[in-house]
Design a protein around this motif. Structure first.
Motif, PDB file in Angstrom:
ATOM      1  N   PHE A  84       0.843  -1.192   0.000  1.00  0.00           N
ATOM      2  CA  PHE A  84       0.000   0.000   0.000  1.00  0.00           C
ATOM      3  C   PHE A  84       0.884   1.250   0.000  1.00  0.00           C
ATOM      4  CE2 PHE A  84      -3.834  -2.275   0.413  1.00  0.00           C
ATOM      5  CZ  PHE A  84      -3.632  -3.318   1.303  1.00  0.00           C
ATOM      6  N   LEU A  85       0.879   1.982  -1.097  1.00  0.00           N
ATOM      7  CA  LEU A  85       1.642   3.216  -1.233  1.00  0.00           C
ATOM      8  C   LEU A  85       0.690   4.392  -1.367  1.00  0.00           C
ATOM      9  CD1 LEU A  85       4.452   2.154  -3.765  1.00  0.00           C
ATOM     10  CD2 LEU A  85       4.560   2.200  -1.277  1.00  0.00           C
ATOM     11  N   ASP A  86       0.943   5.432  -0.615  1.00  0.00           N
ATOM     12  CA  ASP A  86       0.163   6.660  -0.763  1.00  0.00           C
ATOM     13  C   ASP A  86       0.287   7.161  -2.197  1.00  0.00           C
ATOM     14  OD1 ASP A  86      -1.164   9.128   0.647  1.00  0.00           O
ATOM     15  OD2 ASP A  86       0.494   9.932  -0.570  1.00  0.00           O
ATOM     16  N   PRO A  87      -0.812   7.643  -2.807  1.00  0.00           N
ATOM     17  CA  PRO A  87      -0.732   8.086  -4.212  1.00  0.00           C
ATOM     18  C   PRO A  87       0.376   9.100  -4.462  1.00  0.00           C
ATOM     19  CG  PRO A  87      -3.018   7.961  -3.500  1.00  0.00           C
ATOM     20  CD  PRO A  87      -2.193   7.710  -2.286  1.00  0.00           C
ATOM     21  N   GLY A  88       0.604  10.020  -3.531  1.00  0.00           N
ATOM     22  CA  GLY A  88       1.673  10.992  -3.717  1.00  0.00           C
ATOM     23  C   GLY A  88       3.041  10.347  -3.679  1.00  0.00           C
ATOM     24  N   LEU A  89       3.220   9.411  -2.712  1.00  0.00           N
ATOM     25  CA  LEU A  89       4.491   8.694  -2.628  1.00  0.00           C
ATOM     26  C   LEU A  89       4.719   7.854  -3.872  1.00  0.00           C
ATOM     27  CD1 LEU A  89       6.975   7.664  -1.072  1.00  0.00           C
ATOM     28  CD2 LEU A  89       5.481   5.961  -0.004  1.00  0.00           C
ATOM     29  N   HIS A  90       3.675   7.203  -4.351  1.00  0.00           N
ATOM     30  CA  HIS A  90       3.807   6.367  -5.546  1.00  0.00           C
ATOM     31  C   HIS A  90       4.182   7.210  -6.754  1.00  0.00           C
ATOM     32  CE1 HIS A  90       2.488   4.024  -9.077  1.00  0.00           C
ATOM     33  NE2 HIS A  90       2.819   2.956  -8.357  1.00  0.00           N
ATOM     34  N   ARG A  91       3.617   8.394  -6.858  1.00  0.00           N
ATOM     35  CA  ARG A  91       3.912   9.270  -7.996  1.00  0.00           C
ATOM     36  C   ARG A  91       5.381   9.699  -7.978  1.00  0.00           C
ATOM     37  NH1 ARG A  91       0.278  12.370  -7.053  1.00  0.00           N
ATOM     38  NH2 ARG A  91       1.364  14.033  -5.924  1.00  0.00           N
ATOM     39  N   HIS A  92       5.886  10.092  -6.792  1.00  0.00           N
ATOM     40  CA  HIS A  92       7.288  10.500  -6.697  1.00  0.00           C
ATOM     41  C   HIS A  92       8.231   9.318  -6.933  1.00  0.00           C
ATOM     42  CE1 HIS A  92       5.579  14.111  -4.794  1.00  0.00           C
ATOM     43  NE2 HIS A  92       6.714  14.703  -5.156  1.00  0.00           N
ATOM     44  N   PHE A  93       7.821   8.162  -6.445  1.00  0.00           N
ATOM     45  CA  PHE A  93       8.689   6.994  -6.553  1.00  0.00           C
ATOM     46  C   PHE A  93       8.783   6.489  -7.989  1.00  0.00           C
ATOM     47  CE2 PHE A  93      10.323   2.830  -6.350  1.00  0.00           C
ATOM     48  CZ  PHE A  93       9.382   1.910  -6.782  1.00  0.00           C
ATOM     49  N   TYR A  94       7.612   6.234  -8.616  1.00  0.00           N
ATOM     50  CA  TYR A  94       7.650   5.603  -9.930  1.00  0.00           C
ATOM     51  C   TYR A  94       7.785   6.618 -11.063  1.00  0.00           C
ATOM     52  CZ  TYR A  94       6.726   2.211 -13.606  1.00  0.00           C
ATOM     53  OH  TYR A  94       6.856   1.411 -14.712  1.00  0.00           O
ATOM     54  N   ASP A  95       6.863   7.636 -11.075  1.00  0.00           N
ATOM     55  CA  ASP A  95       6.886   8.610 -12.161  1.00  0.00           C
ATOM     56  C   ASP A  95       8.074   9.559 -12.031  1.00  0.00           C
ATOM     57  OD1 ASP A  95       3.271   8.876 -11.964  1.00  0.00           O
ATOM     58  OD2 ASP A  95       4.560   7.457 -13.049  1.00  0.00           O
ATOM     59  N   GLY A  96       8.557   9.749 -10.778  1.00  0.00           N
ATOM     60  CA  GLY A  96       9.678  10.669 -10.571  1.00  0.00           C
ATOM     61  C   GLY A  96      11.011   9.958 -10.592  1.00  0.00           C
ATOM     62  N   LEU A 126      12.949  12.970  -4.416  1.00  0.00           N
ATOM     63  CA  LEU A 126      12.653  11.759  -5.190  1.00  0.00           C
ATOM     64  C   LEU A 126      13.425  10.563  -4.638  1.00  0.00           C
ATOM     65  CD1 LEU A 126      12.641  13.071  -8.891  1.00  0.00           C
ATOM     66  CD2 LEU A 126      10.712  12.744  -7.338  1.00  0.00           C
ATOM     67  N   TYR A 127      14.658  10.779  -4.215  1.00  0.00           N
ATOM     68  CA  TYR A 127      15.437   9.678  -3.664  1.00  0.00           C
ATOM     69  C   TYR A 127      14.832   9.159  -2.370  1.00  0.00           C
ATOM     70  CZ  TYR A 127      19.457   6.968  -2.117  1.00  0.00           C
ATOM     71  OH  TYR A 127      20.277   5.945  -1.691  1.00  0.00           O
ATOM     72  N   ARG A 128      14.315  10.076  -1.527  1.00  0.00           N
ATOM     73  CA  ARG A 128      13.669   9.646  -0.281  1.00  0.00           C
ATOM     74  C   ARG A 128      12.391   8.854  -0.580  1.00  0.00           C
ATOM     75  NH1 ARG A 128      15.447  14.728   1.685  1.00  0.00           N
ATOM     76  NH2 ARG A 128      13.493  15.689   1.004  1.00  0.00           N
ATOM     77  N   SER A 129      11.664   9.247  -1.634  1.00  0.00           N
ATOM     78  CA  SER A 129      10.469   8.471  -2.009  1.00  0.00           C
ATOM     79  C   SER A 129      10.859   7.066  -2.441  1.00  0.00           C
ATOM     80  CB  SER A 129       9.700   9.189  -3.124  1.00  0.00           C
ATOM     81  OG  SER A 129      10.422   9.158  -4.346  1.00  0.00           O
ATOM     82  N   TYR A 130      11.991   6.951  -3.141  1.00  0.00           N
ATOM     83  CA  TYR A 130      12.472   5.629  -3.542  1.00  0.00           C
ATOM     84  C   TYR A 130      12.812   4.782  -2.322  1.00  0.00           C
ATOM     85  CZ  TYR A 130      16.113   2.237  -4.608  1.00  0.00           C
ATOM     86  OH  TYR A 130      16.883   1.105  -4.660  1.00  0.00           O
ATOM     87  N   LEU A 131      13.520   5.377  -1.353  1.00  0.00           N
ATOM     88  CA  LEU A 131      13.884   4.626  -0.157  1.00  0.00           C
ATOM     89  C   LEU A 131      12.642   4.177   0.608  1.00  0.00           C
ATOM     90  CD1 LEU A 131      16.933   6.726   1.185  1.00  0.00           C
ATOM     91  CD2 LEU A 131      16.966   4.540  -0.053  1.00  0.00           C
ATOM     92  N   THR A 132      11.659   5.071   0.713  1.00  0.00           N
ATOM     93  CA  THR A 132      10.434   4.728   1.454  1.00  0.00           C
ATOM     94  C   THR A 132       9.677   3.604   0.760  1.00  0.00           C
ATOM     95  OG1 THR A 132      10.262   7.019   2.206  1.00  0.00           O
ATOM     96  CG2 THR A 132       8.296   5.641   2.401  1.00  0.00           C
ATOM     97  N   ALA A 133       9.491   3.744  -0.552  1.00  0.00           N
ATOM     98  CA  ALA A 133       8.763   2.709  -1.300  1.00  0.00           C
ATOM     99  C   ALA A 133       9.516   1.390  -1.269  1.00  0.00           C
ATOM    100  CB  ALA A 133       8.528   3.161  -2.744  1.00  0.00           C
ATOM    101  N   ASN A 134      10.824   1.447  -1.422  1.00  0.00           N
ATOM    102  CA  ASN A 134      11.618   0.218  -1.403  1.00  0.00           C
ATOM    103  C   ASN A 134      11.525  -0.470  -0.048  1.00  0.00           C
ATOM    104  OD1 ASN A 134      13.663  -1.409  -2.959  1.00  0.00           O
ATOM    105  ND2 ASN A 134      14.834  -0.976  -1.099  1.00  0.00           N
ATOM    106  N   THR A 135      11.462   0.330   1.019  1.00  0.00           N
ATOM    107  CA  THR A 135      11.311  -0.245   2.358  1.00  0.00           C
ATOM    108  C   THR A 135       9.960  -0.947   2.497  1.00  0.00           C
ATOM    109  OG1 THR A 135      12.735   1.477   3.292  1.00  0.00           O
ATOM    110  CG2 THR A 135      11.314   0.284   4.823  1.00  0.00           C
ATOM    111  N   GLU A 136       8.908  -0.342   1.929  1.00  0.00           N
ATOM    112  CA  GLU A 136       7.577  -0.967   1.987  1.00  0.00           C
ATOM    113  C   GLU A 136       7.578  -2.316   1.254  1.00  0.00           C
ATOM    114  OE1 GLU A 136       5.566   1.906   4.249  1.00  0.00           O
ATOM    115  OE2 GLU A 136       4.859  -0.014   3.501  1.00  0.00           O
ATOM    116  N   PHE A 137       8.206  -2.348   0.076  1.00  0.00           N
ATOM    117  CA  PHE A 137       8.291  -3.609  -0.661  1.00  0.00           C
ATOM    118  C   PHE A 137       9.104  -4.637   0.128  1.00  0.00           C
ATOM    119  CE2 PHE A 137       6.619  -3.486  -5.026  1.00  0.00           C
ATOM    120  CZ  PHE A 137       6.210  -2.160  -5.116  1.00  0.00           C
TER     121      PHE A 137
END
Length: 560
Positions: free
Chosen positions: A100-112, A142-153
Motif C-alpha cells: 500500500f503506497l500513498d498516491p503521492g508517494l507512488h507518484r514521486h517513486f515511480y513517475d519521478g 525523489l530519492y527519499r520516495s524511492y527509499l520509502t517505497a523500497n522499504t515498503e516492498f
C-alpha cells in the motif's frame, strides 16, 4: 533480478511451507497481476480479478510453486486505503500480497525517481548539479520516495518469508502447518451417531459406486443436513447441501439436483467435486430443499404402497398373473440352459427331444446357425446326430464332417482387435474376450448392465473407425460385440444351404427361420442369384428377441 519489458522484477525463493510442498517463490513487481473494477456494493469498493495478460503472471509459469505476487494495487484501485482485511482477502483469493503506497508517494517513486534516474535500469552516477556533461541533477525528495517505497516492498517480502512459520500455505490459506491435512481417511468403524455428525457437518457428499443397488447414504446425508445441528449455521437459516453421485447408483434417478458423474472417469469425478464445492449458496439451498422434500415424502411405507400398486396394475386383466397368497405359491418351471457340476453346458432334454423328432423325418432338413465355436456346438448337440450345424456364423458347416468354405480370408486384423478389446475388458468389470478361429468376441453379460451397454457402443464405434479399411464386419448383438470377416455371416450361411439344396434338386416347399438375425430373414424372403425358391414355397420367419425386424412373427424373450 530480472528485467522484462520495461519493468524491474525480483523473485525470492521461500523455504518450504510444509514437508513435501516445495520451496515456492515470491514474485515482486511494480503492479500486482490484477484487474480492479469499481463496485460500490463490493466489500472494498472494487471487484478484483486476475489479469491473464499481466507480465508477472506470464513470468510465473517458469517458477516453483506455490507462488505469491508482491506489488502495488492496480491503477484504478490505487487510492484504496491500506488495510489488513484487504491484504488478507487478496492473499487468500489471488495469492497477491499488496504493497500500500500513498498516491503521492507512488507518484514521486515511480513517475519521478524510476522514470528519471533508472535509465536502462542502471543508476547513473548521482551529482548535485547537472552540468554541461549531461549528468542528471540529484533530487533528494525523489530519492527519499524511492527509499520509502523500497522499504515498503522489502517489509512485505520479509513478512512473507516469515509466513511459513505461521501458515500452512502461503497465499492459499491460513491453516497451521502442523494441522495441515488435505485428506483425512477414517478407516475405523464409526458409531451411528458419529456418522450422522459427519453427515451433518459435510458441505458435500460424494458417492461414486461403480455398481450399486439402492444406496441410501445420500438420503441420510440430506436428512442430516436439514435436521441435524450445524454449528456454523445461523438459527433458522436455509440449509444447504451438494451431492456428487455416481450415475450407476440406484438413487441417482431420484436425486435430480445431484451432480452426476461416471465413476470410471477420474477427470469427470474431479470436475464434479470441484463443481459441487463452488456452487453458490442459493443453488445449494434449492438442491437441499428439493432432495429433502423427496426423501420425507417417500419413506418406506410409501415405497411399499407404490410396489403394491404396481403389482395390482401389472396383474389387472391377466388371469395368469394373479397375486397368490402364501399357501398358493407353486414352483415356476423355466426352460433354460443347465450347467453340469464341472461347468459343462447341458441342453434341456425337451429341446434335444424336439430337435431329434424334427430330424427323424427324412423330408425335413434342420440346421442350427450359430456364432458359437464348432467344438462347443458339437459337444452341446452331440445327442442330435442328424442335426446340421453352422458354427462361427456359418464359416464351418457340419452336415456329416465339418467343412469350411474355400475363402481367402485375411486374419491379420485379429491382433489389433484383440489389443483394443483387452483394454475395454480391463476397464469393464465382468467382461471377457472369446477368441474363435475366425472371429473375436467381447462379452459383457456379467458386467453392470448400463455401463456394459455404454462400453459396447463405444467399442463398436472405436472398431468401426479403426477397421474401416479392413474386410471385416463389426456386429453388436445381445451383450456381445463381435468382429467377423465380411464374407461370413448367418445370412450367407442360409443362402449357401438353400443353394446346396437346389443343386441336389431338393428345393424345399416350406421354410421356417427362427432367430434374431435380420440377414437370415432376408436370405429367405429376398431374391438371390444363388438360387430361386419355387413360387409355391411357404416361408415363415420368427424373431426371438427385443425387436421384430422383418419377421412375420415376434416372440419376446423369456423373463427370468
Amino acid at each position: 533480478m530480472v528485467i522484462v519489458g520495461g519493468i524491474v522484477w525480483y523473485w525470492v525463493i521461500r523455504p518450504q511451507a510444509r514437508p513435501g510442498a516445495g520451496a515456492g517463490a515470491d514474485v515482486v513487481s511494480h503492479r500486482l497481476p490484477l484487474r480492479a473494477e469499481p463496485n460500490p456494493a463490493a466489500p472494498h469498493g472494487f471487484d478484483f480479478s486476475i489479469d491473464a495478460d499481466a507480465l508477472p503472471l506470464q513470468l510465473s509459469r517458469g517458477l516453483p510453486r506455490p507462488l505469491v505476487f508482491v506489488g502495488a494495487l492496480p491503477v484504478a484501485a490505487a487510492s484504496i486505503p491500506g488495510s489488513d482485511e484487504l491484504a488478507a482477502d487478496l492473499l487468500d483469493c489471488f495469492s497477491c500480497s499488496p504493497v500500500f503506497l500513498d498516491p503521492g508517494l507512488h507518484r514521486h517513486f515511480y513517475d519521478g525517481f524510476c522514470e528519471r534516474y533508472m535509465l536502462h535500469y542502471l543508476l547513473p552516477p548521482l551529482t548535485p548539479s547537472c552540468g554541461g556533461d549531461g549528468l542528471l541533477s540529484f533530487d533528494s525528495e525523489l530519492y527519499r520516495s524511492y527509499l520509502t517505497a523500497n522499504t515498503e516492498f522489502a517489509d512485505r517480502v520479509l513478512d512473507l518469508l516469515r509466513l511459513p512459520d505461521e501458515c500452512g500455505s502461503c497465499g492459499i490459506g491460513s491453516t497451521a502447518a502442523s494441522a495441515y491435512h488435505p485428506i483425512v481417511v477414517i478407516d475405523d468403524p464409526l458409531e451411528t451417531h458419529e456418522k450422522l455428525a459427519f453427515y451433518a457437518m459435510a458441505d458435500v457428499c460424494v458417492a461414486t459406486a461403480v455398481r450399486d443397488g439402492l444406496n441410501t447414504t445420500p438420503y441420510v446425508y440430506t436428512v442430516c443436513r436439514q435436521e441435524g445441528q450445524i454449528i456454523a449455521s445461523a438459527s433458522g437459516a436455509p440449509r444447504e447441501s451438494a451431492i456428487v453421485l455416481s450415475e450407476f447408483a440406484g438413487c441417482s434417478p431420484s436425486l435430480s439436483g445431484a451432480v452426476r458423474v461416471n465413476p470410471w472417469n477420474v477427470d469427470e469425478v474431479a470436475e464434479g467435486m470441484s463443481s459441487a464445492l463452488t456452487l453458490k449458496g442459493h443453488d445449494k439451498q434449492m438442491r437441499q430443499e428439493k432432495h429433502y422434500k423427496f426423501v420425507i415424502t417417500r419413506d418406506i411405507p410409501c415405497w411399499g404402497r407404490s410396489l403394491d400398486q404396481d403389482l395390482q396394475r401389472a396383474t389387472m386383466g391377466h388371469a395368469s398373473m394373479n397375486i397368490l397368497s402364501g399357501s398358493q405359491w407353486t414352483p415356476l418351471l423355466c426352460r433354460t440352459t443347465e450347467l453340469a457340476a464341472d461347468g459343462r453346458v447341458l441342453m434341456p432334454k425337451e429341446l434335444i427331444d424336439v430337435l431329434n423328432e424334427l430330424c427323424s423325418d427324412p423330408k425335413n432338413t434342420v440346421f442350427l446357425v450359430s456364432g458359437q465355436g464348432k467344438e462347443e456346438l458339437a459337444r452341446w448337440f452331440a445327442p442330435c446326430e442328424r442335426l446340421g450345424i453352422c458354427a462361427e456364423h456359418g464359416y464351418f458347416t457340419r452336415d456329416s464332417p465339418w467343412e469350411s468354405p474355400n475363402l481367402m480370408v485375411d486374419f491379420d486384423w485379429k491382433n489389433i482387435v484383440e489389443y483394443i478389446m483387452k483394454h475395454y475388458s480391463e476397464v469393464t468389470g465382468g467382461s471377457y474376450i472369446e477368441a474363435k478361429e475366425t472371429s473375436l468376441a467381447w462379452h459383457y453379460e456379467d458386467a453392470d448392465p448400463d455401463f456394459g451397454s455404454c462400453q459396447s457402443r463405444e467399442l463398436q464405434d472405436h472398431l468401426l473407425n479403426l477397421l474401416a479399411q479392413e474386410p471385416v464386419s463389426v456386429i453388436r448383438g445381445h451383450e456381445i460385440v463381435e468382429v467377423i470377416p465380411q464374407e461370413v455371416g448367418k445370412g450367407t450361411a442360409v443362402r449357401g444351404l438353400l443353394a446346396a439344396m437346389g443343386a441336389r434338386g431338393s428345393m424345399p416347399d416350406f421354410v421356417l427361420c427362427v432367430g434374431d438375425d435380420e440377414d437370415m430373414f432376408e436370405a429367405i424372403t429376398a431374391p438371390s442369384s444363388m438360387y430361386a425358391l419355387p413360387l409355391s414355397v411357404e416361408t415363415f420367419t420368427c424373431t426371438i428377441g427385443n425387436e421384430a425386424w422383418r419377421s412375420t412373427t415376434w416372440k419376446s424373450p423369456p423373463m427370468f
